[in-house]
Motif scaffolding. Structure first.
Motif, PDB file in Angstrom:
ATOM      1  N   GLN A 183      16.912  33.842   0.209  1.00 32.58           N
ATOM      2  CA  GLN A 183      17.380  33.146  -0.994  1.00 32.58           C
ATOM      3  C   GLN A 183      17.519  34.109  -2.170  1.00 32.58           C
ATOM      4  O   GLN A 183      18.469  34.025  -2.941  1.00 32.58           O
ATOM      5  CB  GLN A 183      16.417  32.015  -1.373  1.00 32.58           C
ATOM      6  CG  GLN A 183      16.497  30.820  -0.456  1.00 32.58           C
ATOM      7  CD  GLN A 183      17.861  30.160  -0.494  1.00 32.58           C
ATOM      8  OE1 GLN A 183      18.461  30.014  -1.554  1.00 32.58           O
ATOM      9  NE2 GLN A 183      18.357  29.770   0.658  1.00 32.58           N
ATOM     10  N   ASN A 184      16.583  35.038  -2.292  1.00 32.22           N
ATOM     11  CA  ASN A 184      16.625  35.991  -3.398  1.00 32.22           C
ATOM     12  C   ASN A 184      17.709  37.041  -3.225  1.00 32.22           C
ATOM     13  O   ASN A 184      18.122  37.663  -4.197  1.00 32.22           O
ATOM     14  CB  ASN A 184      15.265  36.677  -3.567  1.00 32.22           C
ATOM     15  CG  ASN A 184      14.220  35.730  -4.089  1.00 32.22           C
ATOM     16  OD1 ASN A 184      14.523  34.749  -4.757  1.00 32.22           O
ATOM     17  ND2 ASN A 184      12.968  36.000  -3.779  1.00 32.22           N
ATOM     18  N   ARG A 185      18.177  37.235  -2.015  1.00 33.19           N
ATOM     19  CA  ARG A 185      19.205  38.242  -1.763  1.00 33.19           C
ATOM     20  C   ARG A 185      20.614  37.674  -1.843  1.00 33.19           C
ATOM     21  O   ARG A 185      21.578  38.427  -1.819  1.00 33.19           O
ATOM     22  CB  ARG A 185      19.001  38.864  -0.384  1.00 33.19           C
ATOM     23  CG  ARG A 185      17.751  39.730  -0.338  1.00 33.19           C
ATOM     24  CD  ARG A 185      17.659  40.468   0.928  1.00 33.19           C
ATOM     25  NE  ARG A 185      18.758  41.434   0.958  1.00 33.19           N
ATOM     26  CZ  ARG A 185      19.061  42.152   2.019  1.00 33.19           C
ATOM     27  NH1 ARG A 185      18.386  42.015   3.112  1.00 33.19           N
ATOM     28  NH2 ARG A 185      20.055  43.001   1.987  1.00 33.19           N
ATOM     29  N   ASP A 188       4.240  30.653   7.820  1.00 39.22           N
ATOM     30  CA  ASP A 188       4.140  31.563   6.670  1.00 39.22           C
ATOM     31  C   ASP A 188       5.229  32.635   6.753  1.00 39.22           C
ATOM     32  O   ASP A 188       5.872  32.951   5.753  1.00 39.22           O
ATOM     33  CB  ASP A 188       2.773  32.257   6.615  1.00 39.22           C
ATOM     34  CG  ASP A 188       1.613  31.321   6.347  1.00 39.22           C
ATOM     35  OD1 ASP A 188       1.827  30.275   5.701  1.00 39.22           O
ATOM     36  OD2 ASP A 188       0.490  31.649   6.786  1.00 39.22           O
ATOM     37  N   ASP A 191      12.666  33.064   4.503  1.00 41.43           N
ATOM     38  CA  ASP A 191      13.571  32.174   3.760  1.00 41.43           C
ATOM     39  C   ASP A 191      13.617  32.554   2.273  1.00 41.43           C
ATOM     40  O   ASP A 191      14.691  32.561   1.666  1.00 41.43           O
ATOM     41  CB  ASP A 191      13.148  30.711   3.894  1.00 41.43           C
ATOM     42  CG  ASP A 191      13.438  30.144   5.270  1.00 41.43           C
ATOM     43  OD1 ASP A 191      14.255  30.737   6.014  1.00 41.43           O
ATOM     44  OD2 ASP A 191      12.831  29.109   5.612  1.00 41.43           O
ATOM     45  N   GLN A 192      12.459  32.880   1.692  1.00 42.32           N
ATOM     46  CA  GLN A 192      12.419  33.267   0.279  1.00 42.32           C
ATOM     47  C   GLN A 192      13.193  34.557   0.039  1.00 42.32           C
ATOM     48  O   GLN A 192      13.935  34.667  -0.933  1.00 42.32           O
ATOM     49  CB  GLN A 192      10.975  33.442  -0.191  1.00 42.32           C
ATOM     50  CG  GLN A 192      10.253  32.146  -0.421  1.00 42.32           C
ATOM     51  CD  GLN A 192       8.867  32.396  -0.975  1.00 42.32           C
ATOM     52  OE1 GLN A 192       8.171  33.336  -0.563  1.00 42.32           O
ATOM     53  NE2 GLN A 192       8.457  31.556  -1.907  1.00 42.32           N
ATOM     54  N   VAL A 193      13.027  35.532   0.921  1.00 46.44           N
ATOM     55  CA  VAL A 193      13.741  36.802   0.783  1.00 46.44           C
ATOM     56  C   VAL A 193      15.243  36.570   0.893  1.00 46.44           C
ATOM     57  O   VAL A 193      16.022  37.104   0.099  1.00 46.44           O
ATOM     58  CB  VAL A 193      13.259  37.823   1.838  1.00 46.44           C
ATOM     59  CG1 VAL A 193      14.170  39.041   1.889  1.00 46.44           C
ATOM     60  CG2 VAL A 193      11.828  38.235   1.560  1.00 46.44           C
ATOM     61  N   HIS A 222       8.662  31.082   6.114  1.00 49.14           N
ATOM     62  CA  HIS A 222       8.802  30.762   4.690  1.00 49.14           C
ATOM     63  C   HIS A 222       9.108  32.028   3.883  1.00 49.14           C
ATOM     64  O   HIS A 222       9.978  32.018   3.008  1.00 49.14           O
ATOM     65  CB  HIS A 222       7.530  30.086   4.177  1.00 49.14           C
ATOM     66  CG  HIS A 222       7.562  29.771   2.729  1.00 49.14           C
ATOM     67  ND1 HIS A 222       8.354  28.764   2.199  1.00 49.14           N
ATOM     68  CD2 HIS A 222       6.925  30.342   1.677  1.00 49.14           C
ATOM     69  CE1 HIS A 222       8.191  28.733   0.893  1.00 49.14           C
ATOM     70  NE2 HIS A 222       7.336  29.686   0.545  1.00 49.14           N
ATOM     71  N   THR A 223       8.394  33.116   4.182  1.00 45.95           N
ATOM     72  CA  THR A 223       8.636  34.376   3.482  1.00 45.95           C
ATOM     73  C   THR A 223      10.048  34.881   3.742  1.00 45.95           C
ATOM     74  O   THR A 223      10.741  35.329   2.816  1.00 45.95           O
ATOM     75  CB  THR A 223       7.602  35.438   3.908  1.00 45.95           C
ATOM     76  OG1 THR A 223       6.291  34.947   3.594  1.00 45.95           O
ATOM     77  CG2 THR A 223       7.845  36.762   3.218  1.00 45.95           C
TER      78      THR A 223
END
Length: 67
Positions: free
Chosen positions: A42-44, A32, A38-40, A35-36
């Motif tokens: 990608q958004n940056r 978890d 990785d998401q941050v 994954h979080t």
């Protein structure tokens, strides 16, 4: 573990027994957290530049403009 003069890596943090206990209590797994992160990341990531042609410039004169 490297606690003096250096920050822990994510993997070192996730391997820490206290962190693991807190994550279990909160119902969060290491995957978890990864994954979080990785998401941050990608958004940056910066968006690709957009090509914009000035109406006053000749057709072959392109300028780069950030989105």
């Amino acid at each position: 573990m490297k606690y003096v003069d250096q920050e822990l890596t994510i993997e070192e943090m996730l391997a820490d027994p206290i962190v693991q206990t807190l994550m279990r209590y909160d119902g969060i797994s290491a995957s978890d957290v990864r994954h979080t992160i990785d998401q941050v990341l990608q958004n940056r990531l910066p968006s690709p530049p957009v090509r914009v042609r000035s109406s006053r410039a000749p057709h072959h004169n392109w300028r780069m403009k950030a989105a």
